[in-house]
Scaffold this active site. Structure first.
Site, short mmCIF file in Angstrom:
data_model
loop_
_atom_site.label_atom_id
_atom_site.label_comp_id
_atom_site.label_asym_id
_atom_site.label_seq_id
_atom_site.Cartn_x
_atom_site.Cartn_y
_atom_site.Cartn_z
N ALA A 65 -0.06 -0.05 4.16
CA ALA A 65 -1.44 0.93 4.53
C ALA A 65 -0.61 1.45 5.34
O ALA A 65 -0.55 1.29 6.44
CB ALA A 65 -2.24 0.57 4.08
N GLY A 109 1.15 -3.12 1.39
CA GLY A 109 1.13 -1.63 0.31
C GLY A 109 1.83 -1.46 0.29
O GLY A 109 1.99 -1.36 -1.03
N GLU A 112 3.04 -4.51 -2.51
CA GLU A 112 2.21 -4.16 -3.56
C GLU A 112 2.50 -3.02 -4.67
O GLU A 112 1.98 -2.94 -5.45
CB GLU A 112 0.63 -3.38 -3.05
CG GLU A 112 0.11 -4.90 -2.70
CD GLU A 112 -1.50 -4.48 -1.78
OE1 GLU A 112 -1.73 -4.06 -1.49
OE2 GLU A 112 -1.83 -5.45 -2.22
N GLU A 132 -1.19 -8.12 5.90
CA GLU A 132 -2.45 -7.90 5.96
C GLU A 132 -3.82 -8.67 6.80
O GLU A 132 -4.06 -8.95 7.93
CB GLU A 132 -3.23 -7.44 4.38
CG GLU A 132 -3.24 -6.40 3.83
CD GLU A 132 -1.91 -6.91 2.76
OE1 GLU A 132 -1.12 -7.98 2.93
OE2 GLU A 132 -1.24 -6.55 2.16
#
Ligand code: HXC
Length: 258
Positions: A65, A109, A112, A132
């Site tokens: 992200a 992300g 993910e 993260e």
């Protein structure tokens, strides 16, 4: 929709979405999320597309992200904008198969997103991680659940709590990816798999995907019941007639998705 952060192509029966923010190592921002959702919707509606590939560049599938976008967001803003969740829902429940073709950084992300797909082909240069924890948060796009299901509690725990990255060979050994190939070939390899899937009955593919995903959600008896219902259902499809007749007539089936 005009796309500025992704490239969408169609090659025969395959739809190809390429993440395209090279200046940010394909970090996922809100614009990219919107565009990915729109591209996935249009490829799903396009009956000629039977399988989708999601890829990035050789240097990065995605570094996760966009941290620069999130740095000033508080929890209420995250919740009210549902930052990214529509994307995870879209990919996680997508009716057509999605092959992720990944190379370079597959982080946060980005990992993910890859794990929300159905098959993952990796270049030998791919590195996977949930970093993260290094920026004071934790995975929020399914990482704690999907990584744990894919590689088991202990390896997932180490990656998520320490930010440790694994390389492609380890990812293959742990069962996180389907194949590891030289970096020049990762998209080609994904296309080979997508082409094979695209030759099958789209009806059977759709229901088989749903049944495999069900195995991750429910107990064995419920899963077997679900499988049986879908199996019976397929006996009403024209593709089942075509497939079985083609076998007996010793020819290649022509599946129409009906
Ligand atoms: C925004 C990013 C970025 C990111 C890289 N960039 N990752 N920008 N968000 N996630 C930008 C850098 O700021 C830099 O821009 C350019 O991309 C190149 O990156 P460098 O750091 O210079 O490259 P390098 O030294 O090769 O290091 C690569 C890297 C590192 C190891 C991937 O960039 C990195 O650690 N990135 C962050 C990875 C991360 O923490 N991901 C998780 C994010 S949180 P400038 O303009 O400075 O040159 C997340 C949560 C998901 O994903 C939750 C969903 C709900």
């Amino acid at each position: 929709m005009e796309y500025s952060t992704i490239i969408v192509q169609r090659e025969g029966r395959i739809g190809i979405i390429t993440l395209n923010r090279p200046e940010a190592l394909n970090a996922l921002n809100s614009q990219m999320v919107k565009e990915l959702i729109s591209a996935l919707d249009s490829l799903n509606q396009d009956e000629s597309v039977r399988c989708v590939i999601v890829t990035g560049s050789e240097r990065a599938f995605s570094a996760g992200a966009d941290i620069k976008e999130m740095v000033n967001m508080n929890s209420v803003q995250m919740a009210m904008t549902e930052h990214f969740f529509p994307l995870w829902d879209k990919v996680g429940r997508y009716p057509k198969p999605i092959v992720a073709a990944v190379s370079g950084f597959v982080l946060g992300g980005g990992l993910e997103l890859a794990m929300s797909c159905d098959i993952i082909v990796a270049s030998e240069t791919a590195v996977f991680g949930q970093p993260e924890i290094d920026i004071g948060v934790m995975p929020g796009g399914g990482g704690t659940q999907r990584l744990t299901r894919a590689i088991g509690k202990y390896k997932a725990m180490e990656m998520i709590l320490t930010g440790k990255r694994i390389n492609a060979e380890e990812a293959y050994k742990f069962g996180l990816v389907n194949a590891v190939v030289p970096k020049e070939l990762f998209i080609e390899e994904a296309k080979k798999i997508a082409t094979k899937i695209a030759e099958k009955s789209p009806v059977a593919v759709k229901l088989a995907k749903a049944a495999v995903n069900k195995a991750l959600e429910v107990g064995l008896t419920q899963g077997l019941d679900f499988e049986r219902e879908l199996f019976y259902l397929l006996f009403s499809s024209e593709d089942k007639q075509e497939g079985m007749k083609a076998f007996i007539e010793k020819r290649k089936p022509d599946f129409r998705g009906r």
